[in-house]
Design a protein around this motif. Structure first.
Motif, PDB file in Angstrom:
ATOM      1  N   SER A  47      53.844 -63.907  28.805  1.00 32.93           N
ATOM      2  CA  SER A  47      54.035 -63.893  30.258  1.00 32.93           C
ATOM      3  C   SER A  47      53.125 -62.861  30.918  1.00 32.93           C
ATOM      4  N   LEU A  48      53.019 -61.677  30.299  1.00 38.41           N
ATOM      5  CA  LEU A  48      52.163 -60.620  30.834  1.00 38.41           C
ATOM      6  C   LEU A  48      50.694 -61.027  30.791  1.00 38.41           C
ATOM      7  N   VAL A  49      50.279 -61.620  29.692  1.00 37.83           N
ATOM      8  CA  VAL A  49      48.887 -62.059  29.542  1.00 37.83           C
ATOM      9  C   VAL A  49      48.548 -63.141  30.557  1.00 37.83           C
ATOM     10  N   THR A  50      49.462 -64.074  30.750  1.00 37.40           N
ATOM     11  CA  THR A  50      49.248 -65.142  31.733  1.00 37.40           C
ATOM     12  C   THR A  50      49.057 -64.565  33.128  1.00 37.40           C
ATOM     13  N   ILE A  68      38.288 -61.610  37.080  1.00 38.50           N
ATOM     14  CA  ILE A  68      37.734 -60.249  37.106  1.00 38.50           C
ATOM     15  C   ILE A  68      38.220 -59.417  35.916  1.00 38.50           C
ATOM     16  N   MET A  69      39.302 -59.836  35.253  1.00 39.63           N
ATOM     17  CA  MET A  69      39.776 -59.155  34.048  1.00 39.63           C
ATOM     18  C   MET A  69      40.360 -60.177  33.080  1.00 39.63           C
ATOM     19  N   PRO A  70      39.503 -60.919  32.352  1.00 39.37           N
ATOM     20  CA  PRO A  70      39.992 -61.878  31.355  1.00 39.37           C
ATOM     21  C   PRO A  70      40.916 -61.179  30.359  1.00 39.37           C
ATOM     22  N   THR A  71      42.045 -61.810  30.054  1.00 36.75           N
ATOM     23  CA  THR A  71      43.052 -61.190  29.194  1.00 36.75           C
ATOM     24  C   THR A  71      43.561 -62.204  28.177  1.00 36.75           C
ATOM     25  N   SER A  72      43.761 -61.748  26.948  1.00 36.92           N
ATOM     26  CA  SER A  72      44.273 -62.607  25.883  1.00 36.92           C
ATOM     27  C   SER A  72      45.272 -61.828  25.047  1.00 36.92           C
ATOM     28  N   GLN A  73      45.748 -62.430  23.956  1.00 33.96           N
ATOM     29  CA  GLN A  73      46.709 -61.767  23.078  1.00 33.96           C
ATOM     30  C   GLN A  73      46.380 -62.069  21.620  1.00 33.96           C
ATOM     31  N   THR A  74      46.886 -61.242  20.711  1.00 33.37           N
ATOM     32  CA  THR A  74      46.608 -61.436  19.291  1.00 33.37           C
ATOM     33  C   THR A  74      47.756 -60.909  18.445  1.00 33.37           C
ATOM     34  N   THR A  75      47.943 -61.536  17.287  1.00 32.17           N
ATOM     35  CA  THR A  75      48.901 -61.041  16.306  1.00 32.17           C
ATOM     36  C   THR A  75      48.184 -60.232  15.220  1.00 32.17           C
ATOM     37  N   GLU A  76      46.849 -60.156  15.321  1.00 32.13           N
ATOM     38  CA  GLU A  76      46.032 -59.470  14.315  1.00 32.13           C
ATOM     39  C   GLU A  76      45.270 -58.304  14.956  1.00 32.13           C
TER      40      GLU A  76
END
Length: 345
Positions: free
Chosen positions: A165-168, A174-182
């Protein structure tokens, strides 16, 4: 109950705080008085792609007005954006803001700062954040993202829905955001790219100008090769953070200028004024994060009995610079620095 608090808001922290504010999230910044003064009339955010955001007003929080008691002072998300060198002190200062459900996000370069916070707050969720891009101050109240890269937030399985939810929310042009488990592997990959920080600090020139000189690139390549030896021994597979796989970056850096300008041209897609955070630390007479960057490589190398003489030499040179008056600094030429590294190796 506070929503987002950016603790230690400098360039990166103020940029993130500005994004959250522009998204109409309850966001407060804890920063030095000098930073607050620059941002009192609002904030302009821009990037190298031409994106622009205007924030009319920011909300600030000082250590003095953080109440010691009462859950109303706890926050949902606490972003720690100080340097690694300030983590221990900040771990004590944030206590009034940390409730049982507070998520702490570590936004430091290098490796190891999260371990300090975990010691102070063992029952809280602590998420590491990888920030690959550079933010510079164009003028007071105007921050500029000068290089490419996607901010990435660690995503443990038990917090998948919350982090997603936070990443979305944060994933903007202007600030591409993603997530990772690694995240551990990702931080090692980021550390490889950060090995140019110390060279930029020693060269005392902008990053683009540094990368245009082959001798400086050869030094960075040697540092990277040592890191790759260590990660291979630790069986860490580095993810791609650039167009090139991790093992090919030193090869491209070592190319003659004519070929590098063709093959590695994306590495030069950076604002000509950008300098690294380590350069800024040295220029302001501050202690650098060298122990969390090159020093982290030496610490891991000990576990697998690998020598890293080039990184060891760079650490020594940076620590010498830390003892030098910033006004008396002179840049180290690429030929001189390369010779010192070759002699060390």
């Amino acid at each position: 109950m506070r929503s987002h608090v950016i603790f230690g808001a400098g360039l990166i922290g103020s940029f993130i705080g500005g994004i959250l504010t522009s998204l109409h999230k309850n966001t407060q910044l804890v920063c030095r008085p000098s930073i607050k003064q620059k941002l009192n009339n609002g904030l302009t955010l821009t990037d190298y792609l031409g994106n622009t955001i205007q924030i009319k007003e920011l909300d600030f929080l000082t250590l003095e007005n953080i109440t010691q008691n009462g859950s109303e002072d706890f926050c949902d998300f606490l972003w720690i954006t100080v340097k690694c060198t300030g983590i221990d002190q900040v771990s004590k200062e944030i206590k009034p803001l940390v409730g049982p459900n507070t998520i702490i996000l570590c936004c430091q370069n290098g490796l190891g700062s999260d371990r300090v916070l975990q010691q102070y707050y063992p029952t809280n969720t602590i998420l590491r954040v990888m920030i690959p891009f550079n933010v510079t101050e164009i003028k007071p109240g105007h921050l500029h993202r000068g290089s490419e890269g996607t901010l990435c937030i660690e995503t443990p399985k038990q917090r998948l829905e919350l982090v997603t939810s936070l990443v979305t929310l944060l994933n903007t042009s202007i600030m591409p955001t993603s997530q990772t488990t690694e995240m551990q592997a990702l931080l090692w990959a980021k550390l490889q790219l950060n090995l140019g920080n110390s060279i930029n600090a020693l060269a005392d020139i902008p990053v683009k100008a540094m990368l245009e000189q082959r001798n400086y690139r050869l030094i960075i390549a040697v540092l990277m090769k040592e890191l790759l030896q260590v990660t291979k021994a630790l069986q860490i597979k580095l993810p791609k953070l650039t167009a090139l796989p991790a093992q090919y970056i030193p090869v491209v850096l070592s190319l003659p200028n004519s070929l590098f300008n063709l093959v590695g041209n994306k590495m030069l897609t950076i604002d000509p004024t950008v300098r690294t955070s380590m350069w800024w630390d040295l220029s302001q007479g501050k202690k650098t994060e060298i122990d969390y960057l090159n020093g982290a490589i030496l610490e891991a190398a000990l576990q697998v009995n690998i020598e890293c003489p080039a990184n060891k030499k760079i650490i020594s040179l940076i620590k010498q610079m830390e003892q030098t008056n910033s006004n008396a600094r002179v840049n180290i030429g690429s030929g001189t620095l390369l010779k010192e590294i070759q002699n060390a190796v």
